[in-house]
Design a protein around this motif. Structure first.
Motif, PDB file in Angstrom:
ATOM      1  N   ALA A 159      -6.439  35.228 -10.224  1.00 18.48           N
ATOM      2  CA  ALA A 159      -6.641  33.904  -9.637  1.00 18.48           C
ATOM      3  C   ALA A 159      -8.124  33.569  -9.654  1.00 18.48           C
ATOM      4  O   ALA A 159      -8.977  34.453  -9.685  1.00 18.48           O
ATOM      5  N   ARG A 160      -8.402  32.293  -9.640  1.00 14.93           N
ATOM      6  CA  ARG A 160      -9.791  31.814  -9.644  1.00 14.93           C
ATOM      7  C   ARG A 160     -10.127  31.259  -8.265  1.00 14.93           C
ATOM      8  O   ARG A 160      -9.322  30.535  -7.695  1.00 14.93           O
ATOM      9  N   VAL A 161     -11.299  31.615  -7.746  1.00 15.64           N
ATOM     10  CA  VAL A 161     -11.688  31.155  -6.413  1.00 15.64           C
ATOM     11  C   VAL A 161     -12.172  29.707  -6.476  1.00 15.64           C
ATOM     12  O   VAL A 161     -12.959  29.349  -7.345  1.00 15.64           O
ATOM     13  N   VAL A 162     -11.683  28.909  -5.552  1.00 18.42           N
ATOM     14  CA  VAL A 162     -12.173  27.545  -5.384  1.00 18.42           C
ATOM     15  C   VAL A 162     -12.677  27.429  -3.949  1.00 18.42           C
ATOM     16  O   VAL A 162     -12.024  27.906  -3.026  1.00 18.42           O
ATOM     17  N   GLY A 163     -13.850  26.832  -3.747  1.00 21.36           N
ATOM     18  CA  GLY A 163     -14.375  26.646  -2.394  1.00 21.36           C
ATOM     19  C   GLY A 163     -15.276  27.795  -1.962  1.00 21.36           C
ATOM     20  O   GLY A 163     -15.535  28.722  -2.717  1.00 21.36           O
ATOM     21  N   ASP A 164     -15.744  27.717  -0.708  1.00 22.71           N
ATOM     22  CA  ASP A 164     -16.809  28.627  -0.269  1.00 22.71           C
ATOM     23  C   ASP A 164     -16.468  29.352   1.035  1.00 22.71           C
ATOM     24  O   ASP A 164     -17.356  29.816   1.733  1.00 22.71           O
ATOM     25  N   SER A 165     -15.178  29.472   1.363  1.00 18.25           N
ATOM     26  CA  SER A 165     -14.844  30.025   2.681  1.00 18.25           C
ATOM     27  C   SER A 165     -15.166  31.516   2.792  1.00 18.25           C
ATOM     28  O   SER A 165     -15.217  32.061   3.881  1.00 18.25           O
ATOM     29  N   MET A 166     -15.421  32.193   1.665  1.00 19.00           N
ATOM     30  CA  MET A 166     -15.738  33.626   1.721  1.00 19.00           C
ATOM     31  C   MET A 166     -17.160  33.894   1.210  1.00 19.00           C
ATOM     32  O   MET A 166     -17.491  35.012   0.837  1.00 19.00           O
TER      33      MET A 166
ATOM     34  N   ALA B  24     -17.703  33.691  -4.381  1.00 17.74           N
ATOM     35  CA  ALA B  24     -18.072  32.295  -4.579  1.00 17.74           C
ATOM     36  C   ALA B  24     -17.089  31.599  -5.509  1.00 17.74           C
ATOM     37  O   ALA B  24     -16.269  32.238  -6.165  1.00 17.74           O
ATOM     38  N   GLU B  25     -17.216  30.296  -5.551  1.00 16.08           N
ATOM     39  CA  GLU B  25     -16.363  29.503  -6.423  1.00 16.08           C
ATOM     40  C   GLU B  25     -16.495  29.977  -7.873  1.00 16.08           C
ATOM     41  O   GLU B  25     -17.590  30.246  -8.345  1.00 16.08           O
ATOM     42  N   GLY B  26     -15.401  30.112  -8.543  1.00 18.10           N
ATOM     43  CA  GLY B  26     -15.430  30.538  -9.936  1.00 18.10           C
ATOM     44  C   GLY B  26     -15.179  32.028 -10.113  1.00 18.10           C
ATOM     45  O   GLY B  26     -14.865  32.464 -11.212  1.00 18.10           O
ATOM     46  N   ASP B  27     -15.328  32.804  -9.043  1.00 19.21           N
ATOM     47  CA  ASP B  27     -15.078  34.246  -9.171  1.00 19.21           C
ATOM     48  C   ASP B  27     -13.601  34.489  -9.452  1.00 19.21           C
ATOM     49  O   ASP B  27     -12.739  33.679  -9.120  1.00 19.21           O
ATOM     50  N   LEU B  28     -13.354  35.638 -10.046  1.00 22.23           N
ATOM     51  CA  LEU B  28     -12.002  35.958 -10.471  1.00 22.23           C
ATOM     52  C   LEU B  28     -11.429  37.015  -9.530  1.00 22.23           C
ATOM     53  O   LEU B  28     -12.091  37.996  -9.211  1.00 22.23           O
ATOM     54  N   LEU B  29     -10.192  36.790  -9.097  1.00 18.15           N
ATOM     55  CA  LEU B  29      -9.555  37.747  -8.194  1.00 18.15           C
ATOM     56  C   LEU B  29      -8.466  38.509  -8.937  1.00 18.15           C
ATOM     57  O   LEU B  29      -7.663  37.912  -9.651  1.00 18.15           O
TER      58      LEU B  29
ATOM     59  N   VAL C 299      -5.921  41.208  -2.597  1.00 19.45           N
ATOM     60  CA  VAL C 299      -6.933  41.164  -3.652  1.00 19.45           C
ATOM     61  C   VAL C 299      -7.506  42.566  -3.841  1.00 19.45           C
ATOM     62  O   VAL C 299      -8.176  43.099  -2.953  1.00 19.45           O
ATOM     63  N   ALA C 300      -7.218  43.163  -4.981  1.00 22.48           N
ATOM     64  CA  ALA C 300      -7.678  44.532  -5.224  1.00 22.48           C
ATOM     65  C   ALA C 300      -9.139  44.536  -5.667  1.00 22.48           C
ATOM     66  O   ALA C 300      -9.916  45.391  -5.270  1.00 22.48           O
ATOM     67  N   TYR C 301      -9.509  43.572  -6.506  1.00 25.25           N
ATOM     68  CA  TYR C 301     -10.889  43.503  -7.010  1.00 25.25           C
ATOM     69  C   TYR C 301     -11.327  42.052  -7.120  1.00 25.25           C
ATOM     70  O   TYR C 301     -10.516  41.157  -7.307  1.00 25.25           O
ATOM     71  N   THR C 302     -12.636  41.858  -7.016  1.00 24.99           N
ATOM     72  CA  THR C 302     -13.234  40.556  -7.296  1.00 24.99           C
ATOM     73  C   THR C 302     -14.154  40.729  -8.496  1.00 24.99           C
ATOM     74  O   THR C 302     -14.965  41.646  -8.519  1.00 24.99           O
TER      75      THR C 302
ATOM     76  N   VAL D  64      -3.138  32.225 -18.626  1.00 21.54           N
ATOM     77  CA  VAL D  64      -4.416  31.580 -18.928  1.00 21.54           C
ATOM     78  C   VAL D  64      -5.311  31.737 -17.711  1.00 21.54           C
ATOM     79  O   VAL D  64      -4.998  31.270 -16.610  1.00 21.54           O
ATOM     80  N   LEU D  65      -6.417  32.426 -17.942  1.00 23.78           N
ATOM     81  CA  LEU D  65      -7.314  32.758 -16.837  1.00 23.78           C
ATOM     82  C   LEU D  65      -7.857  31.488 -16.188  1.00 23.78           C
ATOM     83  O   LEU D  65      -8.292  30.580 -16.872  1.00 23.78           O
ATOM     84  N   GLY D  66      -7.833  31.457 -14.862  1.00 23.02           N
ATOM     85  CA  GLY D  66      -8.425  30.332 -14.163  1.00 23.02           C
ATOM     86  C   GLY D  66      -7.444  29.223 -13.829  1.00 23.02           C
ATOM     87  O   GLY D  66      -7.789  28.276 -13.131  1.00 23.02           O
ATOM     88  N   SER D  67      -6.186  29.336 -14.309  1.00 26.91           N
ATOM     89  CA  SER D  67      -5.251  28.251 -14.016  1.00 26.91           C
ATOM     90  C   SER D  67      -4.587  28.431 -12.658  1.00 26.91           C
ATOM     91  O   SER D  67      -3.980  27.522 -12.134  1.00 26.91           O
ATOM     92  N   PHE D  68      -4.706  29.624 -12.081  1.00 25.76           N
ATOM     93  CA  PHE D  68      -4.182  29.875 -10.744  1.00 25.76           C
ATOM     94  C   PHE D  68      -5.362  29.853  -9.784  1.00 25.76           C
ATOM     95  O   PHE D  68      -6.197  30.744  -9.801  1.00 25.76           O
ATOM     96  N   GLU D  69      -5.461  28.794  -8.979  1.00 23.32           N
ATOM     97  CA  GLU D  69      -6.637  28.612  -8.131  1.00 23.32           C
ATOM     98  C   GLU D  69      -6.308  28.847  -6.674  1.00 23.32           C
ATOM     99  O   GLU D  69      -5.251  28.460  -6.197  1.00 23.32           O
TER     100      GLU D  69
END
Lengths: 155, 431
Positions: A61-68, A74-79, A140-143, B424-429
């Motif tokens: 999943a991709r992080v959106v927003g700044d709550s953490m 941060a926004e854009g990080d990958l979970l 979330v196992a890794y960021t 597709v990476l980034g499509s799950f937000e």
């Protein structure tokens, strides 16, 4: 320009179950002396293997927003979200609260009480109340974050 | 014993994994080109949405927008299906996948003690790992396992797993099971049975065996024996067979009159056939193209036509199949017809390894080049989603407003498709 686009394409793939190890020539008939390095060739690092314990339960999943943001997420990080993991006190988790996804730390209290903790002073902790539709979607196992893309000006 | 795992409302459940806001909202999934309803959630079924309902009628019948519709997202469904199958393989001694959302478990040698608990845990594991609800029926035969899975799905008391282990349970289950819902009972047999007053699965299973064999032949007898607890249907033969003919055909959302528009569709169907051929490592000797007018519009001129082309050397390249198909279309196309349907069929399908090249016309270097292009195409489309890279002939040309530039648009309409969350990476937000 073109090269850059191609790289984006390749980076976007996400095969969960494929092992990404450096290939090496193993066997076949070789003339001459065997390579002295051959005994060490099995030692490759495979991040899929290291970071993904349960391939069929792991989603990105991709992080959106700044709550953490205060713990550096941060926004854009990958979970790397592993649904097979049993949620524990202190885990970072993707939660479903009343039909919406939210990324928070779990605080499990006595009497089955659950609090969702942000890492940002501007956000308040959320206590799960009766009547709330709540479940942990996955732990979330890794960021994963890129360190070359600077988000905030440090100096 | 045999188990049957069946996903509950598979397509709709897939969409819900990444949309918790739709957990209780009625939703449907549409066929290719957003033509008609192919899957319905339990809520949509309750509202009376029937399978096959054309999308425009859905909008007419339920104009308040309470039903959420998705274009089919086979990338997402395929990925979740593969995850579920992997979990089943991890847990069961042997798994035979039967369709995208069904699999048989071979449970030979697994003791009956604790089987029910094992099944409940398996379903719970699939739900926890993937978010997908599945039901499991366990019984002495595949047909009975299918019956059991229906009960597991219908009644929450089974906790997703229904075990049909003894004679009492078998009789009780079959007693209230409509015979037309039994796996392997087609519409014709079912109609004939109804005429004789046979309405439940138990009544059918109690008919004399000789009579069943005489009237309903080998397949009817097979089903009869399965319902009586004998496991006789062999899936191993069914699952891995390569298809001898492959067809891709669709009805258009509207009606088409222009050669260019028909050509775009025909090119897409030909490309689809080529991909299917390559996926099973086959080549074809012949391609057939057909076009049909709208048979429901008797006020319009009716015209059906088809034509075939035989390749000198069997092929599976997108380029050759699309080219040949477009030439065939040119041959059969007539102006002034409102076309509703077109299709491409390939036949003479054989293994790509046993290729017999034509002595005079075959150019191995050219074929190798074409196959390389196709391999690259399959690889990109496999990673990035179907139809990411297509031939120009597969796209519509759309002129910009000022008429100066031309835009190319993919022909298959998927206006309501969800993101490819899992691939597709980034499509799950997540916020």
């Amino acid at each position: 320009m073109r090269v850059k686009q191609m790289r984006t394409l390749i980076l976007y793939k996400s095969h969960v179950s494929v092992r990404l190890a450096l290939p090496y020539a193993d066997g076949g008939v070789q003339a001459g002396f065997p390579s002295p390095a051959q005994d060490y060739l099995s030692e490759t690092i495979d991040l899929n293997h290291e970071l993904i314990e349960h391939p069929s339960a792991t989603f990105y999943a991709r992080v959106v927003g700044d709550s953490m943001i205060e713990e550096g997420i941060a926004e854009g990080d990958l979970l790397v979200v592993d649904r097979a993991l049993e949620p524990e006190h202190g885990d970072l988790a993707v939660c479903c609260l009343n039909g919406e996804f939210t990324l928070k730390r779990l605080r499990l209290l006595d009497g089955n009480r659950v609090m969702l903790m942000p890492s940002n002073r501007r956000y308040r902790p959320i206590e799960i109340c009766e009547g709330d539709d709540f479940r942990v979607w996955g732990v979330v196992a890794y960021t994963i974050k890129s360190n070359r893309r600077r988000r905030t000006r440090l100096w | 014993m045999v188990g049957l795992v069946d996903c509950d409302n598979f397509f709709c459940s897939c969409e819900r994994v990444f949309r918790p806001d739709l957990a209780r909202v009625p939703l449907v999934v549409l066929s290719n080109n957003d033509g008609c309803v192919v899957a319905r959630s339990a809520e949509a079924k309750k509202m009376g949405v029937r399978e096959g309902l054309p999308y425009y009628q859905l909008l007419e019948q339920f104009p308040d927008g309470k039903i959420v519709a998705f274009s089919s997202n086979y990338t997402l469904y395929g990925d979740l299906s593969a995850r579920i199958m992997q979990i089943l393989r991890d847990e069961a001694p042997d798994v035979i996948q039967y369709s995208i959302d069904e699999a048989f478990l071979v449970l030979d040698g697994v003791g009956e003690d604790g089987l029910k608990q094992w099944g409940e845990r398996l379903c719970a594991k699939v739900l926890r790992y993937t978010g997908m609800p599945v039901s499991l029926g366990i019984a002495p035969s595949k047909t009975l396992a299918k019956v059991a899975s229906r009960y597991a799905k219908k009644y929450p008391g089974y906790r997703k797993c229904c075990l049909m282990a003894n004679e009492t349970q078998r009789r009780k289950a079959l007693e209230s099971f409509p015979v037309e819902d039994v796996w392997g009972i087609g519409r014709r047999i079912s109609a004939s049975l109804q005429m004789q007053g046979v309405t439940t699965a138990l009544q059918f299973a109690s008919l004399p065996k000789d009579m069943v064999r005489k009237r309903y032949h080998v397949t009817g007898e097979q089903t009869w024996r399965e319902l009586n607890g004998e496991d006789v249907i062999r899936l191993e033969c069914m699952s891995d067979t390569k298809k001898k003919t492959i067809m891709t055909s669709r009805s258009f959302p509207g009606m088409l009159t222009e050669m260019a528009d028909l050509g775009t569709h025909v090119a897409n169907y030909a490309a689809r056939c080529a991909v299917k051929l390559r996926r099973q490592q086959s080549v074809c000797e012949m391609v057939t193209v057909f076009i049909q007018s709208n048979h429901f519009r008797e006020d319009l001129l009716q015209y059906d036509a088809s034509a075939s082309h035989t390749f000198a050397t069997a092929t599976a390249t997108t380029g050759e199949l699309v080219n040949a198909s477009l030439r065939l279309l040119e041959k059969i196309y007539r102006q002034g017809i409102y076309y509703k349907r077109a299709g491409v069929m390939v036949s003479g399908v054989g293994s790509a390894l046993a290729l017999q090249p034509d002595l005079f016309e075959f150019n191995p270097a050219e074929r190798a080049k074409q196959m390389n292009v196709c391999a690259a195409l399959d690889s990109i489309n496999g990673r990035m989603g179907a139809d990411t890279v297509v031939l120009g002939a597969q796209q519509y040309r759309q002129k910009s407003a000022d008429g100066k530039s031309v835009k190319f648009v993919n022909a298959i309409r998927r206006a309501l498709k969800s993101p490819d969350y899992t691939t597709v990476l980034g499509s799950f937000e997540v916020c």
